[in-house]
Design an enzyme around this catalytic site. Structure first.
Site, mmCIF file in Angstrom:
data_model
loop_
_atom_site.group_PDB
_atom_site.id
_atom_site.type_symbol
_atom_site.label_atom_id
_atom_site.label_comp_id
_atom_site.label_asym_id
_atom_site.label_seq_id
_atom_site.Cartn_x
_atom_site.Cartn_y
_atom_site.Cartn_z
ATOM 1 N N SER A 27 0.982 -1.003 -0.228
ATOM 2 C CA SER A 27 -0.437 0.255 -0.071
ATOM 3 C C SER A 27 0.633 1.340 0.647
ATOM 4 O O SER A 27 0.441 2.599 0.134
ATOM 5 C CB SER A 27 -0.851 -0.039 1.363
ATOM 6 N N ASP A 76 -3.021 9.109 6.632
ATOM 7 C CA ASP A 76 -4.188 8.162 7.524
ATOM 8 C C ASP A 76 -4.022 7.269 8.804
ATOM 9 O O ASP A 76 -4.974 6.421 8.752
ATOM 10 C CB ASP A 76 -4.870 7.349 6.179
ATOM 11 N N HIS A 126 -0.460 5.425 6.570
ATOM 12 C CA HIS A 126 0.241 5.785 5.175
ATOM 13 C C HIS A 126 0.815 7.375 5.639
ATOM 14 O O HIS A 126 0.251 7.979 5.956
ATOM 15 C CB HIS A 126 -0.124 5.503 4.208
#
Ligand SMILES: *[C@@H]1O[C@H](CO)[C@@H](O)[C@H](O)[C@H]1NC(C)=O
Ligand SMILES: *[C@@H]1O[C@H](CO)[C@@H](O)[C@H](O)[C@H]1NC(C)=O
Ligand SMILES: *[C@@H]1O[C@H](CO)[C@@H](O)[C@H](O)[C@H]1NC(C)=O
Ligand SMILES: *[C@@H]1O[C@H](CO)[C@@H](O)[C@H](O)[C@H]1NC(C)=O
Length: 370
Positions: free
Chosen positions: A34, A338, A341
């Site tokens: 991610s 967030d 990340h």
């Protein structure tokens, strides 16, 4: 007269060197999770379970809309593509007809160890997406014939391609931590994770890759999400001088030491290849040590920009992308986007350190022929 000519030739060749530098790579191929995903997770997961990062405010800073990236804007590999005049890589599962300049195979949640290992050993209580490093390598190898058709094939095809393998490992260790294992137990997975990453790099090199960047793990003991989750468990947590979780960061550092050694061994084995270790740990620690210097407000250093109140501005009932969550006005004043990340500003700082140093061994721009 002659001297002038020599000087101007030197001058011209310098100029030429600079411009060929920035356009040296003709394509980029990236495997990872991610931290660099550009939409694959949304494509794989959306039919199966609800996804949050396909909603605003993801993408608010640069794209103006969600792109599947887990950030307010660009991620590390986007800044690297820009440096070389390449388009921002598309997610591979979009099946774009033109992948001659590269494609991004990364998927959020991807592990270095195959997913059936976690399911078989009951380390995760849910079904995982089949998106591990090996699966991504398989996607790359499937596409290889169509990428290489316009060249004489083999080595030449990837001689000017820049590969990324990683980051991998964060999800592997998160699953093991999440299963309630001790630090020593989590550490016992590091050799297997590192071996899988090294095997993937080796497979790419034998497939013809010359330039391979291998990022290490970030200090995710500093992540607002983990800091919040751990503090709710009422255990006596050990925090370091930055306020991060020491045990999680020690595993990340141990991973990085082993990965760096594995990269060194691969360089010895394949001297024609340029295999780069990219440090994903130190750049984040440098910001946290001296936030004001980076335009990060000290009070925000361990807080998520996008979240739902609380000490770390991370709240499981108001995660970024949920209607209850809100984003800060200026994401560049935060390290974390967030809670897991990073912000575009953080990724830009990391990418610069990988291109020019000091956060890559050797810096990417230093390995290009002049
Ligand atoms: C994942 O995909 C690979 C490649 O397609 C396949 O060999 C493997 O069996 C799959 N694993 C699971 C757990 O579905
Ligand atoms: C590439 O070449 C292979 C073998 O000659 C062929 O099967 C394939 O269709 C070609 N792909 C493209 C995109 O031209
Ligand atoms: C943690 O401690 C607080 C206060 O003592 C208590 O209200 C809460 O239920 C505890 N949480 C857990 C998960 O044990
Ligand atoms: C977390 O978010 C929920 C939903 O918005 C809210 O009701 C709750 O008060 C928040 N918790 C904290 C600790 O801020």
């Amino acid at each position: 007269m002659e001297l002038t000519l020599v000087f101007s030739l030197l001058f011209l060749s310098c100029l030429h060197g600079v411009s060929s530098d920035s356009r040296y790579f003709t394509s980029m191929f990236t495997l990872g999770d991610s931290y660099i995903d550009a939409g694959n997770f949304v494509i794989m997961a959306a039919p199966v379970f609800p996804v949050l990062h396909d909603k605003p405010p993801y993408g608010m800073t640069f794209f103006g809309h969600p792109t599947g990236r887990l950030s307010d804007g660009r991620v590390t590999i986007d800044f690297i593509a820009e440096q070389f005049g390449l388009p921002l890589l598309q997610a591979s599962l979009l099946n774009s007809p033109d992948i001659s300049k590269g494609v991004n195979f990364a998927v959020g949640g991807a592990t270095a160890i195959d997913v059936d290992f976690y399911e078989r050993n009951k380390l995760v209580p849910f079904k995982l997406l089949n998106n591990s490093l090996n699966v991504q390598l398989g996607w790359f190898e499937e596409l290889k014939p169509s990428i290489c058709n316009n060249t004489e094939g083999g080595r030449d095809c990837f001689g000017k391609a820049l590969f990324f393998v990683g980051e991998f490992g964060v999800n592997d260790y998160s699953f093991v931590w999440g299963a309630g294992k001790t630090e020593d137990e989590v550490k016992s997975y590091v050799p297997k994770v590192v071996k899988n990453i090294a095997m993937a790099v080796e497979r790419l090199v034998t497939d013809g890759a010359i330039y391979v960047v291998v990022p290490g793990n970030p200090p995710n003991g500093c992540s607002p999400a983990l800091l919040t989750i751990r503090s709710s468990l009422n255990q006596t947590e050990k925090y370091d001088h930055l306020g991060c979780l020491s045990d999680i960061n020690r595993v990340a550092m141990y991973h990085n030491i082993m990965l760096r050694a594995a990269v060194g061994a691969l360089r010895d084995k394949y001297p024609h290849a340029k295999i780069i270790f990219a440090d994903f740990y130190k750049p984040i620690i440098s910001i946290l040590q001296n936030p004001d210097h980076f335009g990060v407000t000290s009070a925000n250093a361990l807080q998520a920009c996008c979240g739902g109140s609380g000490k770390y501005n991370w709240n499981a009932s108001a995660v970024c992308g949920m209607p209850e969550a809100t984003a800060c006005k200026d994401p560049s004043a935060f390290v974390s986007w967030d809670g897991v990340h990073y912000t575009e500003a953080t990724y830009q700082y990391i990418a610069n350190g990988w291109l020019r140093g000091p956060f890559a061994d050797p810096p990417i721009l230093s390995v290009i022929p002049h």
